[in-house]
Scaffold this active site. Sequence first.
Site: not given
Ligand code: AMP
Length: 178
Positions: A66, A103
């Site tokens: 995205r 996680e």
């Molecule tokens: P992180 O590495 O945990 O910061 O996760 C970020 C990535 O996961 C991004 O590319 C987001 O598109 C996706 N992502 C994580 N959590 C969500 C959520 N609650 N809603 C939508 N996309 C998420």
Amino acid sequence: MKPTAPDIVRIEKAIRNIPDFPKPGIQFKDITPLLADAELFRASIDALTDHFAPGEVDAVVGIDARGFIFAAAAAMKLGAGFVPVRKKGKLPFRTHEQTYDLEYGSSTVAIHIDAVKTGARVLLVDDLLATGGTAAAAATLLQKLGAKILEISFLIELGFLGGREKLKGLPVRSLVVY
Ligand code: AMP
């Protein structure tokens, strides 16, 4: 055009919450209603780019998948190139890879070894900052290539997950914070 506070409120209202997607306990932030609204999509790109002058950014780097939507539009607006950071195994040329913890388990992102020149001024963009692992891995790849990260920008930040901690020392900006 500089987005106003009401624009940001309208952007926030257009983000749809989907409980228990893709798995129980996750509240997914669905940006498709925002993307479908021409005015709000434009306002979100304006907000991501309004503090950079034309010529100030060499490349906008988007994170799979995205992040590509916002990064590509921002690159057009800024007169900059677009560079993808992709999930491992998707890029056809030689790559640098960076693995990070999830996680449960781990994930790996990759960038082409010649994606940006040493010293290139880059803006790193993703739709959402959650735990920060993905953006931190992308930032590490850019640093490996010798890029200068001007900013890491997100449309949405889930502040309660503390993702900024993983991006310490880097300028982080997000439009909508939960
Ligand atoms: P992180 O590495 O945990 O910061 O996760 C970020 C990535 O996961 C991004 O590319 C987001 O598109 C996706 N992502 C994580 N959590 C969500 C959520 N609650 N809603 C939508 N996309 C998420």
